[in-house]
Design an enzyme around this catalytic site. Structure first.
Site, PDB file in Angstrom:
ATOM      1  N   THR A 157      31.332-104.443 -59.585  1.00 19.65           N
ATOM      2  CA  THR A 157      31.465-103.558 -60.739  1.00 19.65           C
ATOM      3  C   THR A 157      31.851-102.138 -60.304  1.00 19.65           C
ATOM      4  O   THR A 157      31.377-101.636 -59.281  1.00 19.65           O
ATOM      5  CB  THR A 157      30.148-103.516 -61.522  1.00 19.65           C
ATOM      6  OG1 THR A 157      29.834-104.842 -61.950  1.00 19.65           O
ATOM      7  CG2 THR A 157      30.238-102.611 -62.722  1.00 19.65           C
ATOM      8  N   GLY A 196      22.934-103.579 -56.717  1.00 21.72           N
ATOM      9  CA  GLY A 196      21.548-103.415 -56.295  1.00 21.72           C
ATOM     10  C   GLY A 196      21.446-103.249 -54.790  1.00 21.72           C
ATOM     11  O   GLY A 196      22.110-103.937 -54.022  1.00 21.72           O
ATOM     12  N   GLU A 442      26.435-109.133 -64.626  1.00 26.12           N
ATOM     13  CA  GLU A 442      27.162-110.387 -64.371  1.00 26.12           C
ATOM     14  C   GLU A 442      27.783-110.956 -65.641  1.00 26.12           C
ATOM     15  O   GLU A 442      27.797-112.162 -65.854  1.00 26.12           O
ATOM     16  CB  GLU A 442      26.251-111.428 -63.708  1.00 26.12           C
ATOM     17  CG  GLU A 442      25.659-110.982 -62.400  1.00 26.12           C
ATOM     18  CD  GLU A 442      26.669-110.294 -61.492  1.00 26.12           C
ATOM     19  OE1 GLU A 442      27.803-110.804 -61.374  1.00 26.12           O
ATOM     20  OE2 GLU A 442      26.355-109.263 -60.911  1.00 26.12           O
TER      21      GLU A 442
END
Length: 676
Positions: A157, A196, A442
């Protein structure tokens, strides 16, 4: 340990044996005992006790505490694994099981806001397994598993692009003279954003970038990029990396940003199982990877388990609190009753339990289907069946609808606890934050629905040609109208399928109408509401049908005791009726034969099920076997000492550790003396 008297009465009066249910829920007696032993191993360890509630820490303090605890946790978990199985052979299943440990009850109990190293195991290593060659896996996989100089993340992303992965701007240009790729984020919007563990934890990232060779574009590919020095952890030359800041939830994840400026990596660090660049720059396309973006599909499949877990955490807290909390009289001069005795409270809580359990049944089927598709891909070229498009469509709409409904459900359960549910110590904020995040990561909700809709439209056209359709959309060939019979559950599922089929037909017709006047892309845009609605309807139809089918399969296998079979039957039936009633607007629009009397039958049976489940509500949530540390809630502990725990937590608050706060002398007293 003293237990609240009302909770004791509930447990004594229940007809469901919570231990019996817990054994089924855990997968068997041995699995249940193993998990409990693992819980004790960690929860009895004073190193894992929090001296102060995490909400009282600063963002930086929380990150540092989370990292310290993560390293102790993983070391202790690995020690346990070695005792259990000295030789560990890596596989997709093993990674899935390890990830479930991290995101399931144990990981949640220790990290209510998650932690940065989960992505290393869930996405980084999964991508290595699915997209790396044998040589690349030999070089990277074992080191990654043991975290030997490799702490990974998955950077897809970007600041300006998310679910529309074809629009990603990060570039990888191949330099044939030096046999290296040169990676760049050429614009501010091309910075990687959200991964993350990226902020301060990971030192290697799998970066998705647009590949260019001699100026020619070859689409998105995955690259292994070291971003921090293995020894000093300093960002490498050309790497701009950091944490993106606090979020609504999941504040232990260390989500980060990443900019790359002429960062060079060897040719061998492009993941080349499915495509490769030869030394001279020749691009070779191998077999297509799992939907090109296999890691995303994998995460969508297992997200269903994540959100049902959060939903049932919240339901357990709300159920126990609703027994302890007494408010209002129902019958004359009798004492105030537990609020769970109010039908309105039952209608808030019990359908959420039914939803979580039904999601569990469907998630088990979905994982088996995922494994089946992986086997099909391995056999590709032998003329076997390819269910990949069906898996893609299902994983998209089920993930979208489940995350939407689970996050709504958690908030309903928070509200059902009144003002106390708003306290951080109740822990609904952490549960909601993680569940709501899954709505977007996602695959954003609406985009996923539109991807499913494209599959549904294609299958509807195939149905008009009387072709055999995949299992999940086989109802599209059944054009018979609803015949309302004695089986209310079957009636409701069939009505949902007819509603879905008619909405697919309506979307197809709307799209065709717009295509006569505009481009295909514009027609899809103009039909967006109808397309997304048909995908939601398909998800509801599939959830209800599949949950019933899975329950029937378990019964035929003899996998359920009579009491567990009975309670599961009531829960799945309640889930079907709740889904039907919540979708009644669409159902009535597309099923003209349903009348008011038939609707009242459904509503009456819905309320009968609430009454049947009410006596077993506490035993049922006890059967999920959540440790108090997993719930992390003053309202939901097993002993029901709600008010005592609320006061204990308030007194533990750092602000209350001194009778007069220093701000009084610095600010309040001067203000009062100034007589404003």
């Amino acid at each position: 340990m003293s237990v609240n008297a009302d909770l004791q009465k509930e447990r004594a009066a229940a007809t469901l044996d919570s231990e019996d249910f817990a054994r089924w829920w855990a997968g068997g007696s041995s699995q249940l005992e193993e998990r409990r032993a693992l819980d004790r191993r960690f929860y009895d360890d004073p190193d894992f006790v929090e001296p102060v509630h995490p909400s009282c820490l600063s963002y930086k303090e929380r990150y540092e505490q989370t990292i310290a605890r993560s390293t102790r946790f993983l070391a202790k978990l690995r020690q346990w694994q070695r005792e259990k199985q000295p030789q560990l052979d890596l596989s997709v299943n093993m990674l899935r099981d390890f990830r479930l440990l991290l995101s399931g009850s144990l990981g949640t109990g220790l990290f209510q806001q998650s932690f940065p190293l989960r992505v290393h195991f869930s996405m980084f290593m999964t991508t290595l397994l699915s997209q790396g060659t044998e040589e690349q896996q030999a070089q990277w996989l074992n080191r990654s598993w043991h975290m030997d100089g490799v702490l990974g993340t998955y950077a897809q992303t970007e600041l300006g692009h998310g679910t529309f992965v074809r629009g990603l701007e990060t570039r990888a240009d191949y330099d044939p003279e030096r046999q290296e790729f040169v990676l760049n984020t050429p614009t501010q919007s091309s910075y990687k954003w959200w991964p993350g563990g990226l902020g301060n934890t990971a030192n290697v990232a799998i970066v998705l970038a647009q590949l260019y060779v001699k100026g020619k574009h070859y689409g998105l590919q995955s690259f292994l990029v070291r971003i921090r020095d293995e020894s000093t952890h300093e960002p490498l030359t050309g790497v701009d990396v950091g944490d993106i800041g606090p979020r609504l939830g999941g504040n232990g994840v260390n989500n980060g940003f990443l900019g790359l400026h002429d960062v060079r990596i060897p040719r061998t660090q492009m993941l080349m199982k499915n495509a490769q660049v030869l030394a001279d720059g020749t691009f070779v396309q191998g077999r297509p990877p799992l939907l090109l973006y296999g890691t995303m599909v994998y995460v969508r499949v297992i997200t269903l388990k994540d959100v049902l877990f959060g939903l049932l955490q919240a339901a357990t807290i709300a159920t126990r609190y609703s027994v302890v909390r007494r408010q209002s009289r129902i019958d004359g001069d009798q004492p105030e009753v537990s609020i769970l005795d109010h039908v309105t409270q039952q209608a808030k809580i019990l359908p959420q339990i039914a939803r979580g359990v039904s999601y569990r049944l469907v998630s088990e089927w979905l994982w088996r289907f995922y494994e089946q598709v992986l086997r099909q891909l391995e056999d590709e070229g032998r003329g076997g069946v390819n269910s990949l498009p069906e898996l893609h469509a299902l994983s998209c709409c089920l993930k979208a609808v489940a995350t939407d409904e689970a996050s709504q459900g958690v908030d309903i359960l928070r509200k059902s606890c009144g003002g106390h549910g708003f306290l951080s110590s109740a822990n609904f904020d952490s549960i909601y934050g993680l569940t709501a995040a899954a709505y977007t990561y996602e695959g954003e909700y609406t985009v996923l629905l539109l991807q499913t809709a494209r599959f549904l439209i294609r299958q509807y056209v195939e149905s008009l040609k009387r072709k055999v359709l995949p299992y999940s959309v086989s109802y599209l060939r059944d054009t018979s109208r609803l015949v309302w019979g004695k089986n209310l559950t079957a009636n409701c599922v069939r009505a949902l399928e007819i509603s879905a089929m008619e909405q697919v037909r309506h979307a197809w017709q709307t799209q065709k109408t717009h295509q006569s006047k505009a481009s295909a892309e514009m027609a899809s845009n103009l039909s967006g509401r109808q397309l997304s609605s048909c995908a939601v309807a398909h998800a509801h139809a599939f959830f209800t049908r599949n949950a019933l089918d899975e329950l029937e399969s378990l019964r035929k296998q003899g996998a359920l005791s009579p009491d567990v079979s009975l309670i599961l039957g009531q829960l799945v039936e309640l889930f079907v009726f709740d889904t039907f009633l919540r979708q009644s607007g669409c159902v009535l629009r597309w099923n003209n034969g349903i009348n008011g009397t038939q609707l009242r039958f459904v509503e009456r049976r819905y309320e009968e099920l609430l009454a049947k489940l009410r006596p077993n509500a506490v035993a049922l949530v006890d059967g999920f076997d959540f440790h108090d540390r997993v719930l992390g809630s003053t309202l939901g502990c097993y002993d029901g000492r709600v008010y005592e725990r609320l006061m204990e937590e308030a007194r533990r608050n750092p602000v209350n550790q001194e009778p007069v706060n220093s701000s009084f002398h610095k600010h309040l007293l001067p203000m009062m003396r100034g007589k404003l």
